[in-house]
Design an enzyme around this catalytic site. Structure first.
Site, PDB file in Angstrom:
ATOM      1  CE1 TYR A 140     -25.296  -4.558 -50.692  1.00  0.00           C
ATOM      2  CE2 TYR A 140     -23.563  -7.020 -50.284  1.00  0.00           C
ATOM      3  CZ  TYR A 140     -24.986  -6.310 -50.554  1.00  0.00           C
ATOM      4  OH  TYR A 140     -24.101  -6.646 -52.116  1.00  0.00           O
ATOM      5  CG  HIS A 144     -28.616 -11.401 -58.460  1.00  0.00           C
ATOM      6  ND1 HIS A 144     -29.132 -10.127 -57.937  1.00  0.00           N
ATOM      7  CD2 HIS A 144     -27.472 -10.699 -57.760  1.00  0.00           C
ATOM      8  CE1 HIS A 144     -29.115  -9.574 -57.594  1.00  0.00           C
ATOM      9  NE2 HIS A 144     -27.929  -9.598 -57.595  1.00  0.00           N
ATOM     10  CG  ASN A 199     -21.408 -12.081 -52.447  1.00  0.00           C
ATOM     11  OD1 ASN A 199     -20.530 -12.030 -51.626  1.00  0.00           O
ATOM     12  ND2 ASN A 199     -21.590 -12.033 -53.551  1.00  0.00           N
ATOM     13  CE1 TYR A 221      16.697 -26.501 -79.619  1.00  0.00           C
ATOM     14  CE2 TYR A 221      15.499 -24.435 -79.737  1.00  0.00           C
ATOM     15  CZ  TYR A 221      16.386 -25.215 -79.454  1.00  0.00           C
ATOM     16  OH  TYR A 221      18.114 -24.257 -79.965  1.00  0.00           O
ATOM     17  NE  ARG A 245      18.695 -31.006 -78.113  1.00  0.00           N
ATOM     18  CZ  ARG A 245      19.248 -29.968 -78.695  1.00  0.00           C
ATOM     19  NH1 ARG A 245      19.730 -28.854 -78.308  1.00  0.00           N
ATOM     20  NH2 ARG A 245      19.233 -28.690 -80.187  1.00  0.00           N
ATOM     21  CG  PHE A 294     -16.891 -10.656 -53.264  1.00  0.00           C
ATOM     22  CD1 PHE A 294     -16.656  -9.725 -53.990  1.00  0.00           C
ATOM     23  CD2 PHE A 294     -17.860 -10.357 -52.535  1.00  0.00           C
ATOM     24  CE1 PHE A 294     -16.782  -8.908 -54.298  1.00  0.00           C
ATOM     25  CE2 PHE A 294     -18.011  -8.638 -52.241  1.00  0.00           C
ATOM     26  CZ  PHE A 294     -17.363  -8.336 -53.051  1.00  0.00           C
ATOM     27  CD  GLU A 353     -20.911  -6.234 -58.144  1.00  0.00           C
ATOM     28  OE1 GLU A 353     -21.714  -6.484 -58.249  1.00  0.00           O
ATOM     29  OE2 GLU A 353     -21.822  -6.006 -57.116  1.00  0.00           O
TER      30      GLU A 353
END
Length: 528
Positions: A61, A91, A203, A287, A290, A347, A433
């Protein structure tokens, strides 16, 4: 106006020691970058392993197959380089606003560092070009949206990688140019990507971790400034610092809580304001005064938790597949007698996404308690009688800081509305994915929160400094709170008459954001 002097002057990338402060130095202050010699050798050896796998013809791959859902498609040897170029081009499909200069540079330096670890199979010459782009001020034009945080921050990194091959666009000295022209403008030449190199560039989690690094630096400054603002508010509302006594925090010893309580004690040391009413009849403060150590301390701990993950991620290998020496991994991994190439999931941005959302939520709580203290200084129904409504004489004719609180409230609402991207997942790539982290969006949201909260704390500092103008004769702020008030007064005068405040709010936010409040405290000799 900043503590940039505390950041490193130069950064050496060795894949092991990059820190958030290094990222900030490169991203914001153009600290020069160089590759460590040992990293260059590791990358060379890693590249040789990729070549051995390629020569073997075994399908691996990212080396000789398609991507994502197309993983089963074998790519012929003569198309390997074209595959990598096509990968980067296809991409680069981001959308949204253009990332700011510091955002792009944070991504670039963190990407170069992870490649420098020597497990990505990329040639040193490609990383050299990335480093040279940083040093010569070549800023790729990168769209902010498109990352799912698995397989890393693909779209933003692809926009960055386009410029390395002479495509896309980049800014040089503010001018937007085609990628090849941008490189030529500074004497650089594009590269032709070899097998796996396109994938090695795009990637990984480098948008996420780059922005997270800047967030950590900013958040830590903001928490320190909020301690100072809260200490000042405590004084001018005639509160007490008894809530910061060490004995209280030893019996509930959360680290951040103890740090914030100690900071309040240091900041208010020597205060005659506190001494002037220590025997008053008030039993308890609200508060927001405090519980300051408990709330601020919890925020400190959340930011610290994120820092731990960021420091690990900056010096991790986050692409896929990973290239190891033969024998370093299970014998079932594909490869040759010289190398093993393993497809895995480093990744995935979940380790950062979850903590970014947590830290952004924590910082929102810091803003919430800060805004409440601001209200206590402005609101005539709850403030001390010596303070005029909205901190201005002749209120009614004048509005003073009334609308500054509106702005703080609006920014707080935006922080609360941003949500938690990390709890969502939309499957992509034909279901290959099928679970993603959305870490890139978590990082972008965190950036927005950090900017908003710096302004909200800045508003509290402005109001605290204005309230101090009404202290009685002979009353002095603590050493630290006095130094902080002086830092505000060096850039913003007292509000004697109504005037537009937008620029002053931004100035106060910058004092928080760029570390000037931290520097003022340090100059007073009160650093922890």
């Amino acid at each position: 106006m900043s503590d940039a002097a505390s950041l490193p002057e130069s950064v050496t990338l060795d894949g092991a020691s990059l820190a958030p402060e290094d990222v900030a130095a490169v991203a914001r202050h153009d600290a020069p970058v160089e590759l460590a010699a040992e990293s260059r050798e590791r990358m060379r050896e890693s590249r040789e392993r990729v070549e051995s796998v390629l020569d073997s013809g075994e399908p691996v791959y990212g080396v000789n197959t398609g991507f994502g859902h197309l993983v089963e498609t074998h790519i012929d040897r003569e198309d390997i380089e074209r595959l990598q170029t096509n990968l980067v081009r296809s991409h680069a499909a981001g959308a949204g606003r253009e990332l700011a200069r510091e955002e792009v540079r944070s991504m670039m330096v963190s990407r170069a560092n992870t490649l420098a670890k020597g497990f990505s199979g990329i040639r040193p010459s490609v990383v050299d070009l990335l480093v040279s782009m940083l040093n010569e001020g070549v800023q790729p034009v990168v769209r902010s949206r498109g990352s799912l945080g698995a397989s890393g921050d693909l779209a933003p990194l692809a926009h960055m990688a386009l410029v390395l091959i002479g495509e896309g666009e980049a800014r040089v000295d503010g001018e937007r140019l085609p990628g090849d022209e941008a490189l030529r403008a500074v004497g650089l030449e594009p590269v032709t990507l070899a097998s796996k190199e396109g994938l090695a560039l795009i990637n990984g989690t480098q948008l996420t971790v780059g922005l997270a690094s800047l967030f950590v630096v900013d958040a830590e400054r903001t928490v320190e400034a909020a301690d100072a603002a809260g200490a000042l508010a405590t004084e001018v509302t005639m509160g007490t610092t008894a809530n910061c006594d060490p004995a209280i925090h030893e019996v509930r010893p959360h680290p951040g809580q103890k740090e914030s309580a100690a900071a309040i004690r240091r900041l208010t040391a020597g205060s005659t304001v506190l001494e002037s009413h220590k025997d008053c009849e008030r039993v308890q403060d609200a508060y927001s005064i405090r519980c300051l150590p408990q709330v601020h301390g919890a925020v400190r701990d959340a930011v610290s938790h994120l820092r731990e993950a960021v420091e690990v991620e900056l010096n991790s290998v986050t692409d896929n597949p990973l290239v190891f020496p033969a024998g370093a991994v299970d014998e079932r991994a594909p490869g040759t007698d010289a190398a093993a190439v393993v497809s895995a999931g480093n990744f995935h941005g979940e380790p950062l996404a979850l903590r970014l959302d947590y830290a952004a939520g924590a910082l929102t709580e810091l803003a919430a308690i800060s805004e409440r203290r601001t209200d206590r200084m402005l609101n005539p129904d709850v403030q001390e009688s010596y303070l005029p409504p909205f901190l201005t004489e002749r209120s009614g004719l004048r509005s003073g800081y009334m609308i500054a609180q509106y702005t703080a409230a609006a920014l707080l609402n935006e922080c609360r509305s941003l949500g938690r991207p990390s709890i969502d997942s939309t499957p992509v790539s034909g279901g290959q994915e099928d679970h993603v982290s959305m870490s890139g969006q978590s990082a972008l949201n965190a950036r927005t929160v950090a900017e908003n909260v710096a302004t909200i704390v800045g508003v509290e500092l402005l109001c605290g400094s204005q309230a101090a103008e009404f202290l009685g004769d002979g009353l002095e702020l603590g050493t630290g709170t006095g130094a902080v008030r002086d830092a505000i007064r060096s850039v913003v005068p007292p509000l004697d008459e109504d005037r537009r405040l937008d620029g002053e709010l931004e100035t106060a936010a910058d004092l928080v954001r760029f570390g000037a409040i931290r520097a003022a405290i340090a100059d007073a000799g009160l650093s922890d």
